[in-house]
Design an enzyme around this catalytic site. Structure first.
Site, PDB file in Angstrom:
ATOM      1  N   ARG A 204      81.262  67.137  -0.995  1.00 45.46           N
ATOM      2  CA  ARG A 204      80.238  67.185   0.256  1.00 45.46           C
ATOM      3  C   ARG A 204      79.056  68.137  -0.200  1.00 45.46           C
ATOM      4  NH1 ARG A 204      84.992  69.235   4.237  1.00 45.46           N
ATOM      5  NH2 ARG A 204      86.049  67.877   2.664  1.00 45.46           N
TER       6      ARG A 204
ATOM      7  N   LYS B 117      93.641  72.442  -7.979  1.00 43.10           N
ATOM      8  CA  LYS B 117      94.427  71.313  -7.376  1.00 43.10           C
ATOM      9  C   LYS B 117      95.905  71.541  -8.083  1.00 43.10           C
ATOM     10  CE  LYS B 117      91.377  67.553  -6.599  1.00 43.10           C
ATOM     11  NZ  LYS B 117      91.532  67.278  -5.128  1.00 43.10           N
TER      12      LYS B 117
ATOM     13  N   ASP C  31      87.124  60.250  -9.292  1.00 44.55           N
ATOM     14  CA  ASP C  31      86.300  61.065  -8.301  1.00 44.55           C
ATOM     15  C   ASP C  31      84.816  60.550  -8.171  1.00 44.55           C
ATOM     16  OD1 ASP C  31      86.722  62.234  -5.875  1.00 44.55           O
ATOM     17  OD2 ASP C  31      86.457  64.426  -7.021  1.00 44.55           O
TER      18      ASP C  31
ATOM     19  N   LYS D 226      78.974  59.901  -4.873  1.00 44.06           N
ATOM     20  CA  LYS D 226      79.522  61.006  -5.318  1.00 44.06           C
ATOM     21  C   LYS D 226      80.028  60.566  -6.751  1.00 44.06           C
ATOM     22  CE  LYS D 226      83.695  63.755  -4.806  1.00 44.06           C
ATOM     23  NZ  LYS D 226      84.879  64.213  -3.926  1.00 44.06           N
TER      24      LYS D 226
HETATM   25  N1  BES Z   1      88.240  64.200  -4.394  1.00 42.90           N
HETATM   26  C1  BES Z   1      89.090  64.899  -3.639  1.00 42.90           C
HETATM   27  C2  BES Z   1      89.348  63.783  -2.499  1.00 42.90           C
HETATM   28  C3  BES Z   1      90.699  62.784  -2.873  1.00 42.90           C
HETATM   29  C4  BES Z   1      91.996  63.333  -2.782  1.00 42.90           C
HETATM   30  C5  BES Z   1      90.090  61.724  -3.379  1.00 42.90           C
HETATM   31  C6  BES Z   1      92.755  62.211  -2.974  1.00 42.90           C
HETATM   32  C7  BES Z   1      91.114  60.829  -3.808  1.00 42.90           C
HETATM   33  C8  BES Z   1      92.449  61.030  -3.783  1.00 42.90           C
HETATM   34  C9  BES Z   1      88.127  66.026  -2.844  1.00 42.90           C
HETATM   35  O1  BES Z   1      87.100  66.472  -3.560  1.00 42.90           O
HETATM   36  C10 BES Z   1      89.120  66.801  -2.227  1.00 42.90           C
HETATM   37  O2  BES Z   1      89.748  67.469  -3.149  1.00 42.90           O
HETATM   38  N2  BES Z   1      89.259  67.086  -0.881  1.00 42.90           N
HETATM   39  C11 BES Z   1      89.643  68.043  -0.458  1.00 42.90           C
HETATM   40  C12 BES Z   1      89.263  68.514   0.801  1.00 42.90           C
HETATM   41  C13 BES Z   1      89.953  69.793   1.449  1.00 42.90           C
HETATM   42  C14 BES Z   1      89.996  70.937   0.427  1.00 42.90           C
HETATM   43  C15 BES Z   1      89.138  69.922   2.686  1.00 42.90           C
HETATM   44  C16 BES Z   1      91.192  67.479  -0.072  1.00 42.90           C
HETATM   45  O3  BES Z   1      91.052  66.199   0.572  1.00 42.90           O
HETATM   46  O4  BES Z   1      92.293  67.781   0.078  1.00 42.90           O
HETATM   47 ZN    ZN Z   2      86.357  65.442  -5.056  1.00 36.51          ZN
HETATM   48 ZN    ZN Z   3      87.688  68.185  -4.555  1.00 31.64          ZN
END
Ligand code: BES
Ligand code: ZN
Ligand code: ZN
Length: 475
Positions: free
Chosen positions: A326, A252, A263, A240
């Site tokens: 994903r 966010k 990321d 990724k």
């Molecule tokens: N890149 C983030 C995940 C992440 C979070 C990596 C904290 C490192 C530290 C990912 O793209 C993301 O935002 N995932 C969401 C998924 C949710 C919306 C289902 C998450 O983990 O909140």
């Molecule tokens: Zn992400």
């Molecule tokens: Zn994300």
């Protein structure tokens, strides 16, 4: 800083400072016992005591296993960093200890200072390791040397990954990541092909295209390959590469957005692994596929409520644009499988905050269908000094990503088990014949740290690199 393995006993090696590891039980028998006691040195892990006039740095160790040796070597190199000394030496701890010492020095001595006007110069020019054990037992030098060199290559590849992850999103955007891959390929004799937006369109990769659409930087798919003469196995790695994840329209919160330059850590791990594999000259064909995109906000952002048709033909209901990794991986995994029929398929992604909740910030999540392969991954973690834990799939969680209007939904209908439901989403894009050959590594917690731990300092850790090299060589 030059690392030297000297075929010699410790006492006969010249150095400005001799580094000595002692545990609590050994304190009394030390020549400098009285001095150490006066300084209050107890021989605890991460503790050190410099006796400059004596030319010795004492470092405490928990025991003499790999983890403790790596930690102590880290403590040593950090304690000596600022001194005006040129040559230091480490005792030998046999064939089992040499890799940990090298890792401690190379990984523990890493600092990212690209954006500092004043760099903290380290005066140490040479780090010498005694090949003989400290009881004087001589070790087979060629075996020792091979392990020493391999550890150095892997540790330096890990630092390469760290450098790339630590670079700002202004510097490393998708095409810049492609440029880094090209440069690595040039140096290490790898093949490299980059698909631009037009190529992604002709491949019908509508998921990665949607994620990257609102950015002024177009997405890229990067394919780097190491193809030796008579490969014993073929391995595909997918990473990724979100060079920035703002969350998109599902923006966010401010506090969660900082650090999201990391990321891209999965992609950078893939490049680090390829760097090491090629320098080790392994007889394994390795293909790295990276989905590089920037998840931003704009009038042409993809939206919650969109339905995307991924390359495989499956349709995806988007309910949260922050679950973008994903989507990118769906397309890249499918492309990788259509191009290469591999013996193993591993993907690396900072995929979910839920993985950090489940396992804590130091441990990578391992998911997949093959119990044997997952066990091998845990063993490789143990052996390499990384932390990993299995998060188990189950059919009930699988139901939570069903969609009323498309083939699959990009988020779960329930708030728990998010790391696993993300893994199960990826499973939708793993072909039947690859199910048992696939592992998914969620490195959301382990890839980046805002506080030093083990041989990691502030910033990127290079998670996945050491583990995967141990795994690839064990398969
Ligand atoms: N890149 C983030 C995940 C992440 C979070 C990596 C904290 C490192 C530290 C990912 O793209 C993301 O935002 N995932 C969401 C998924 C949710 C919306 C289902 C998450 O983990 O909140
Ligand atoms: Zn992400
Ligand atoms: Zn994300």
């Amino acid at each position: 800083m030059k690392l030297i393995l000297e075929n010699n006993v410790f006492a006969n090696i010249y150095a400005d400072i001799a580094v000595r590891f002692v545990d609590k039980t050994m304190l009394e028998t030390q020549l400098d016992h009285a001095l150490l006691e006066r300084f209050g040195f107890k021989g605890e892990s991460e503790e050190s005591c410099l006796l400059l006039e004596r030319g010795v740095l004492y470092c405490g160790v928990e025991d003499f296993g790999s983890d403790a040796l790596r930690q102590a070597a880290t403590t040593a190199i950090r304690a000596l960093w600022k001194l005006k000394i040129e040559r230091i030496k480490f005792e030998g701890f046999g064939l089992e200890g040499i890799a940990a010492l090298v890792e401690g020095v190379v990984l523990g001595g890493y600092r990212f200072e690209r954006y500092k006007s004043e760099k903290s110069e380290c005066a140490i020019r040479e780090v010498v390791f005694a090949s003989a054990s400290r009881d004087g037992a001589l070790q087979p030098y060629d075996v020792m040397k091979a392990r020493f060199e391999a550890a150095r290559i892997v540790a330096e590849a890990t630092n390469y990954t760290r450098d790339l992850v630590n670079a700002t999103p202004e510097e490393v955007y998708p095409e810049a990541l492609a440029q880094a891959a090209r440069a690595l390929s040039e140096r290490n004799d790898l093949t490299c092909r980059v698909l631009d937006e037009a190529a992604l369109e002709s491949e019908k990769m509508m998921a990665i295209l949607a994620v990257g659409r609102a950015s002024r930087h177009q997405p890229r798919l990067i394919h780097v390959a190491y193809v030796p003469k008579n490969p014993k196995k073929v391995i595909t790695l997918v990473g990724k590469g979100l060079t920035y994840d703002s969350g998109g329209l599902s923006l966010k919160p401010a506090a969660n957005m900082v650090t999201m330059k990391m990321d891209k850590a999965g992609a950078c791990a893939v490049l680090g692994i390829l760097k090491a594999v090629s320098e080790l000259g392994l007889e394994i064909e390795v293909h790295g596929f990276i989905g590089a995109a920037e998840n931003m906000v704009g009038s042409n952002s993809y939206k919650p409520d969109d339905v995307l048709r991924a390359r495989s033909g499956k349709t995806i209901e988007v309910r949260n644009t922050d679950a973008e990794g994903r989507l990118v991986l769906a397309d890249v995994l499918d492309y990788a499988q259509s191009l290469i029929s591999a013996d193993y398929l591993f993907d690396y992604a900072t995929l979910t905050g839920a993985c950090v909740v489940a396992l804590g910030p130091y441990t990578s999540g391992v998911m997949g269908h093959s119990e044997r392969l997952k066990a091998s991954a845990l063993q490789a973690a143990e052996q390499s000094g990384e932390l990993a834990g299995v998060l188990p799939f189950n059919r009930h969680l699988k139901k939570l990503i069903k969609s009323e209007i498309a083939d699959v939904c990009n988020v779960s209908s329930k708030p728990y088990g998010g790391a696993i439901t993300a893994g199960l989403f990826l499973d939708h894009f793993i072909r039947e014949e690859m199910k048992e050959k696939w592992l998914h590594f969620d490195i959301a917690g382990s890839a980046y740290t805002e506080g030093a731990w083990d041989c990691n300092s502030y910033g990127a850790t290079g998670a996945g690199v050491r583990l995967s090299l141990a795994l690839i060589q064990a398969l």
